[in-house]
Enzyme design. Structure first.
Site, short mmCIF file in Angstrom:
data_model
loop_
_atom_site.label_atom_id
_atom_site.label_comp_id
_atom_site.label_asym_id
_atom_site.label_seq_id
_atom_site.Cartn_x
_atom_site.Cartn_y
_atom_site.Cartn_z
N THR A 123 0.89 -1.19 0.00
CA THR A 123 0.22 -0.01 0.12
C THR A 123 0.74 1.18 0.10
OG1 THR A 123 -1.54 1.34 1.37
CG2 THR A 123 -0.02 -0.45 2.56
N ASP A 124 0.27 2.37 -0.41
CA ASP A 124 0.86 3.53 -0.56
C ASP A 124 1.19 4.17 0.85
OD1 ASP A 124 -1.67 4.41 0.17
OD2 ASP A 124 -1.88 5.60 -1.78
N GLU A 125 0.35 3.72 1.78
CA GLU A 125 0.19 4.10 3.12
C GLU A 125 1.65 3.79 4.06
OE1 GLU A 125 -3.27 3.62 5.52
OE2 GLU A 125 -4.54 3.50 3.70
N TYR A 147 -1.75 -0.25 11.18
CA TYR A 147 -1.93 -0.63 9.83
C TYR A 147 -0.81 -0.55 9.02
CZ TYR A 147 -2.97 -1.25 4.94
OH TYR A 147 -3.20 -1.55 3.63
N LYS A 151 1.92 -3.40 7.48
CA LYS A 151 2.37 -3.45 5.96
C LYS A 151 3.79 -3.32 5.63
CE LYS A 151 -0.13 -4.68 3.00
NZ LYS A 151 -0.53 -6.17 2.72
#
Ligand code: TYD
Length: 339
Positions: A123-125, A147, A151
């Site tokens: 994810t970009d997060e 979260y 990741k």
């Protein structure tokens, strides 16, 4: 013909990806999914009886289930994850278990099975909030939610298995994804289904946070391309360049449904709420990917899907979901203000 193990294939993006592979390749697909709250076999009705599709119920943290699912497999695509930021703020242990430990179990089994490709869907997060410019794959990680931190942990494990053991790992870092079959905890399906029922749309903070929206089919095409042609050890950002403020997305949904703006409620912000995500996607574009869907049209398609598929989402909005909703929004809505 390859045999591909897709983990988390009953979830939102995973189920679209399973269907994408069955439709567009002659691959065999084994779907390993634990069927937790967001895993739903109804997402796979179209392929359930297909001769090249097989479902195995099991958890990626369970080495025996993983080893059994890996028999005869050429490549792994790992979608299995806890993914919702707000839930990670309430309880982070399950995120560490699935997103970090589960990734490790899969990597270890994939190494032993000598699979030819391992795609880690991320994810970009993991880059954290981006005030200006766009994140490149070489940028440092700055995950700011439990979260995102989990990741990032999975990504680092995957990279280590490439460096240490030469496992042919590729990592994709996708932006906020939307489309049919998304569990109604994420903002787009939550707001669509709430608006259909004339329920309030709880917009966090000032509604000015920016996300780069990616239609699920475009996301699947990018992952399939990386599975096919990605260079081992490489990372690929996947974003369509649709940066929109949350208030803009909310107003579009209301307009599509013909519902009043009075449904919007500004509620107390998410702690640590990342202001903006933005990806530089030069690498995946050089590999041959480009998004095929225009954001506003894909959003309209998505709204229509939820209008026409109440039998899919209505049963989900009871039980576990309802308890989560009360806990997440009860207090906030009591302290909300109108647009
Ligand atoms: P979300 O769909 O949870 O994805 P992520 O946090 O992974 O980006 O949220 C997208 C954006 O919408 C994010 O800025 C938070 C905001 N949001 C709300 O304003 N209200 C909500 O009820 C939810 C779930 C999200």
């Amino acid at each position: 013909m390859r045999r591909i193990l897709v983990t988390g294939g009953a979830g939102f993006i995973g189920s679209h990806f399973v269907r994408y592979l069955i439709e567009t390749t002659d691959d065999e697909v084994v779907n390993l999914d634990a069927l937790k709250y967001a895993g739903n076999l109804a997402n796979l009705r179209a392929v359930a009886a297909h001769p090249r599709y097989r479902f195995a119920r099991g958890d990626v943290t369970d080495p025996e289930a993983v080893a059994a699912a890996l028999a005869g497999v050429d490549a792994v695509v790992n979608f299995a994850a806890e993914t919702h930021v707000d839930r990670s703020l309430m309880e982070a242990g399950s995120f560490i278990a699935t997103d970090v430990y589960g990734t490790y179990v899969l990597l270890e089994a994939a190494r032993r099975a000598e699979v030819q490709r391992f795609v880690q869907v991320s994810t970009d997060e993991v880059y954290g909030s981006v005030e200006s410019g766009s994140s490149r794959e070489s940028d440092p990680l700055d995950p700011r939610s439990p979260y995102a931190a989990s990741k990032a942990g999975g990504d680092l494990k995957a990279r280590a298995y490439f460096s240490t053991y030469g496992l042919p790992v590729c990592i994709t870092r996708g932006s906020n994804t939307f489309g049919p079959n998304q569990y109604p905890e994420k903002v787009i399906p939550l707001f669509i289904t709430n608006a259909i029922d004339d329920q309030p749309l709880p917009l966090y903070g000032d509604g000015q946070n920016v996300r780069d929206w990616l239609y699920v089919r475009d996301h699947c095409a990018a992952i399939a391309l990386v599975l096919e042609r990605g260079h081992p050890g490489e990372l690929y950002n996947v974003g369509a360049g649709n940066e929109r403020r949350n208030i803009e997305v909310t107003e579009r949904i209301l307009a599509e449904l013909g519902k009043p703006r009075s449904l919007v409620r500004f509620v107390p912000d998410r702690p640590g709420h990342d202001r903006r995500y933005s990806l530089d996607c030069t690498k995946i574009r050089a590999l041959g990917w480009a998004p095929q869907h225009v954001f506003e049209e894909a959003l309209a398609t998505t709204v229509r899907w939820y209008v026409e598929n109440e039998d899919w989402w209505r049963p989900l909005k009871s039980g576990e979901w309802a308890a989560y909703y009360r806990r997440q929004y009860g207090e906030r809505l009591a302290r909300s203000r109108p647009l």
